[in-house]
Design an enzyme around this catalytic site. Structure first.
Site, PDB file in Angstrom:
ATOM      1  N   ASP A 130       3.098  -9.402   5.277  1.00  0.00           N
ATOM      2  CA  ASP A 130       3.716  -9.423   3.952  1.00  0.00           C
ATOM      3  C   ASP A 130       5.235  -9.549   3.972  1.00  0.00           C
ATOM      4  O   ASP A 130       5.832 -10.010   3.007  1.00  0.00           O
ATOM      5  CB  ASP A 130       3.324  -8.160   3.170  1.00  0.00           C
ATOM      6  N   HIS A 131       5.889  -9.151   5.060  1.00  0.00           N
ATOM      7  CA  HIS A 131       7.354  -9.102   5.079  1.00  0.00           C
ATOM      8  C   HIS A 131       8.005 -10.433   5.445  1.00  0.00           C
ATOM      9  O   HIS A 131       9.174 -10.645   5.140  1.00  0.00           O
ATOM     10  CB  HIS A 131       7.830  -8.039   6.072  1.00  0.00           C
ATOM     11  N   ASP A 195       6.174   1.903   7.630  1.00  0.00           N
ATOM     12  CA  ASP A 195       7.013   1.452   6.524  1.00  0.00           C
ATOM     13  C   ASP A 195       7.325   2.681   5.693  1.00  0.00           C
ATOM     14  O   ASP A 195       6.452   3.533   5.485  1.00  0.00           O
ATOM     15  CB  ASP A 195       6.286   0.401   5.678  1.00  0.00           C
ATOM     16  N   ARG A 478      14.318   0.006  -4.062  1.00  0.00           N
ATOM     17  CA  ARG A 478      15.527   0.224  -3.261  1.00  0.00           C
ATOM     18  C   ARG A 478      16.546  -0.826  -3.645  1.00  0.00           C
ATOM     19  O   ARG A 478      16.200  -1.978  -3.904  1.00  0.00           O
ATOM     20  CB  ARG A 478      15.159   0.116  -1.775  1.00  0.00           C
ATOM     21  N   SER A 684      14.700   2.483   4.858  1.00  0.00           N
ATOM     22  CA  SER A 684      13.459   1.980   5.458  1.00  0.00           C
ATOM     23  C   SER A 684      13.137   2.679   6.773  1.00  0.00           C
ATOM     24  O   SER A 684      14.032   3.099   7.506  1.00  0.00           O
ATOM     25  CB  SER A 684      13.573   0.473   5.706  1.00  0.00           C
ATOM     26  N   ARG A 686      12.777   1.880   9.677  1.00  0.00           N
ATOM     27  CA  ARG A 686      13.088   0.732  10.518  1.00  0.00           C
ATOM     28  C   ARG A 686      13.469   1.230  11.910  1.00  0.00           C
ATOM     29  O   ARG A 686      14.620   1.563  12.177  1.00  0.00           O
ATOM     30  CB  ARG A 686      14.245  -0.042   9.868  1.00  0.00           C
TER      31      ARG A 686
END
Length: 800
Positions: A130-131, A195, A478, A684, A686
């Site tokens: 999806d990203h 995520d 965000r 995020s 991340r």
């Protein structure tokens, strides 16, 4: 109710009203699925919980406690010999039931999992593409172009999924969090996702927690996953949302109350009669944006709307099992459960709220937003409206928006600014199309994008307003600088999908659809009526293009070769990080460290490891490390992406970009440290924001405070996170200063209550010490000692 009042601290949880019933749309459910892999083992969970209750003297428990404690790996061992279980203090060893990964973060997680050498995942795991799908022209063209440009990564992910028995959701299937809600989420489940918005699944009464890839590898390898038992904040909801107010406005309002770090180390648990007036997807929206206040996750008691949603999405067996678990006292807080804090919200008093710009906690009621815009001196212009994302892309969201579009069409209006719409999943897209929702949106000028994250995470090929100050309105979660379109001057204001839509027809930031009218060419004026949506489709959901979907519960195919090209610039096998304690004359103290820089103010994971065009390097640590801290502000001078190197070579300049100075340190084998401000690593989940500094040789970060996920990610990669005991010490340390730890050896050797001090030697020879505190657990200290959590896992497997 004030947070500090004694009554608030001891607020009693409300029992489910016996007479409660919720009006739901009449709908046709999907055919029931095989739910054996997604139904929590309620009997086993209740058995564990019964043991923990005895240890805790049968005190009433919150729902969050019930779910956490029932997932303890070995409660008898964890709580033996009188060990206490204290919220905010005790580290829990947990067994999550599922892992979900999006395509950007899955690359690094899989590369780490592969190095563990296991033939399959220990728990059901899924990958969601999806990203990496860029939004530009529309769904069909964008999807085709993105599949081609990311073929190398998608081939890697699909081959790894086939080899290890992972469910692979192809590009076009939808956004990870919407798919999890539609297919995997279940009341009382404990799940990890790579995520930060994984808590979205809390809308189905579970604990879904966002983590870095290394944490996901714990669950995937069957290693106990560690979490400090969070405090539990009770959010007591009364009343009912009316008019233009939506669940999004509830969480936007709460973000304004709590701020971006008010939920750190805490679970938000909603209770009270107001919970039972919400749709399941509305609750998911609220849980989703709990990430914006730093909460570990959010959850709700099991409600009739959850039951209806499970049945509508083909999970009747889960609903029936959950009904039984609720009757046995599992899926709601106990009567009399106590919270660490209670926040009272009367939904009947909420009005639409707009948050931003540049931070998700700057909350302004809609009635005061026009005045706020005027006071700031901003242009009263909207440049784009965007709806969708993992936060607001449900059928209810889209039908509410379509109701406004119908009203506008009947008045002869079309959107005055670009109006972009992102369905959350192929199931949502197909159902929208069947029910004419898509046509209604397109008739008023909307562009329907691919079922993917798109602009929300920086995948927006925007050609207008480059390097110009402008304002966009989104239903995203965000809104940090540069996040959506790469333009630091773009102000992203967060609002509900209906407010975003209504304002698209005015084109002005000051427009208030509750009170204002839009002039028509005829000389008359038009005012919207409050929108009405439908939580579940009357004709049921339709699956759409099923070729995007995986086979349920696939068996591993060990003969599959994982596809990584030898000269790839997108994927790179990982080399284990060496321990900072190897060949170190200081023994178990860190070697002498040089300060790379002092970072000023808000520094999110977007600042540390930018997304957007850098997403293509998520599987290549060397290449993505070139973006280390490139949008961070150096507190010494106030410049962006500038670092100083007092010990530079004669052929080098004293200052350079942050990545270049970090590379200089690495080439000199000089381990280094960062000094950072409040809530470092917000945003995020991340893990590249921890991997990249570690790759260049970072050994320690001194902070005024850390965001939860990022602090854990640093620990996982063998970087020591320390908190200033006196926050004013932050400004005393500068680039080039030499740092030495004292007391870390005692801590690593198991000395009780060992304290770590840091000796600072300035460039002029002055020396002083700063006191610190830490949140390291015994297991986390082993990660530090061996160089990383993955190194420790490998060593444990080798010794079995």
């Amino acid at each position: 109710m004030s947070a500090g009042s004694a009554a608030a601290l001891r607020r009693r949880a409300h029992a489910l009203p016996k007479s409660f019933s919720r009006r739901l749309a009449t709908h046709a459910p999907l055919a029931e699925k095989d739910c054996s892999s997604i139904t929590p083992p309620y009997a086993a969970l209740l058995e564990k919980l019964a043991f923990v209750r005895e240890v805790l003297d049968n005190r009433p428990l919150t729902l969050a406690e019930k779910i956490l404690y029932s997932h303890l790996c070995n409660p008898a061992q964890s709580l033996s010999n009188g060990k206490k279980l204290v919220r905010g203090e005790t580290y829990l060893q947990l067994s999550p039931e599922r892992v979900a990964m999006q395509d950007a973060s899955a690359q690094m997680a899989l590369l780490q999992f592969m190095s563990a050498g296991l033939p399959r995942c220990a728990v059901p795991t899924s990958i969601h593409c999806d990203h990496l799908i860029q939004a530009s022209q529309g769904a069909k063209d964008d999807l085709e172009r993105s599949i081609e440009s990311n073929k190398e990564v998608f081939d890697f992910l699909e081959s790894a999924a086939r080899k290890y028995g992972i469910e692979f959701w192809k590009p076009g299937s939808g956004i990870i969090h919407q798919i999890v809600l539609e297919n995997y989420a279940a009341p009382g489940m404990l799940m990890l996702g790579t995520d930060s918005h994984t808590p979205n699944a809390g809308g189905l009464g579970m604990l879904a927690i966002g983590v870095g890839g290394a944490d996901a590898v714990d669950a995937m390898t069957g290693t106990p996953w560690e979490l400090k038992a969070p405090q539990v904040v009770g959010v007591h909801l009364t009343g009912k949302l009316t008019g233009w107010a939506t669940p999004k406005d509830l969480i936007l309002h709460l973000a304004g109350k709590l701020t971006v770090k008010g939920g750190t180390g805490r679970i938000l648990e909603y209770f009270g009669p107001g919970v039972f007036n919400q749709s399941c997807t509305g609750l998911a929206t609220v849980a989703n944006m709990g990430a914006e206040v730093g909460a570990t996750t959010s959850t709700f008691p099991y409600t009739p709307s959850m039951r209806a949603y499970l049945k509508a999405t083909g999970r009747g067996p889960v609903a029936r099992a959950a009904d039984k678990a609720l009757a046995e006292g599992f899926l709601a807080a106990d009567e009399g459960a106590e919270y660490d804090e209670v926040i009272e919200i009367n939904l009947s008093e909420l009005e639409p709220t707009i948050n931003g710009p540049f931070t998700p906690d700057l909350a302004t009621p809609l009635s005061k937003f026009g005045q706020f815009v005027n006071e700031q001196g901003w242009k009263d212009e909207l440049s784009a409206s965007l709806i969708g994302s993992c936060t607001n892309s449900s059928y209810e969201d889209m039908t509410s928006v379509a109701d406004l579009a119908r009203q506008a069409k009947q008045a002869g209006l079309t959107a005055k600014v670009p109006f972009l719409c992102t369905p959350g999943s192929e199931q949502i897209r197909a159902t929208m199309e069947r029910d004419q929702v898509t046509n209604v949106l397109q008739d008023v000028g909307a562009t329907v994008l691919a079922n993917a994250c798109g602009p929300c995470i920086g995948q927006w090929k925007r050609d207008d307003h480059k390097n110009e100050e402008n304002a966009i309105l989104t239903s995203f979660n965000r809104n940090f600088k540069s996040r959506n379109d790469g333009n630091r001057l773009t102000m992203n204001f967060l609002a509900s999908p209906t407010i975003v839509t209504a304002m698209a027809f005015s084109g002005k930031l000051s427009f208030n659809p509750m009170t204002d009218s839009i002039p028509l060419p005829s000389g008359e004026s038009f005012r919207f009526t409050p929108p009405l949506g439908q939580d579940l489709p009357a004709s049921g959901f339709t699956a759409g293009e099923t070729s995007y979907y995986p086979s349920p519960m696939p068996e591993p195919n060990p003969e599959t070769q994982v596809v990584i090209k030898e000269d790839s610039q997108r994927l790179e096998l990982l080399e284990p990080f060496p321990s900072h304690f190897e060949r170190n004359e200081r023994g178990l103290e860190l070697p002498a460290l040089t300060v790379l820089m002092r970072v000023r103010g808000k520094c999110t994971t977007d600042h540390i490891s930018a997304a957007g065009p850098w997403l293509k390097y998520k599987g290549h640590l060397t290449n993505i490390s070139e973006n280390l801290l490139i949008t961070a502000v150096n507190d010494e001078g106030g410049d962006v992406n500038v670092a100083f190197d007092p010990a530079h070579e004669p052929s080098q300049s004293e200052s350079d970009t942050i990545p270049n100075v970090a590379k200089r340190f690495k080439s000199r084998s000089q381990p280094w440290a960062l000094v950072v401000d409040e809530n470092y690593g917000e945003g995020s989940a991340r893990e590249h924001a921890a991997l990249q500094p570690r790759f260049y040789g970072c050994a320690m970060i001194l902070a005024r405070s850390f965001a939860r996920i990022h602090e854990t990610n640093l620990k996982k990669q063998g970087v020591l996170p320390l908190w200033f005991l006196d926050k004013s010490d932050y400004s005393k340390i500068a680039a080039g200063d030499r740092l030495e730890t004292f007391g870390l050896a005692d801590l690593l050797s198991g000395v009780p209550d060992a304290q770590v001090r840091v000796r600072v030697t300035k460039g002029n020879g002055d020396v002083f010490e700063v006191a610190t505190m830490h949140t390291m657990s015994p297991d986390q200290l082993m990660w530090l000692k061996t160089g990383s959590a993955l190194n420790y896992i490998r060593s444990q497997m080798a010794s079995r």
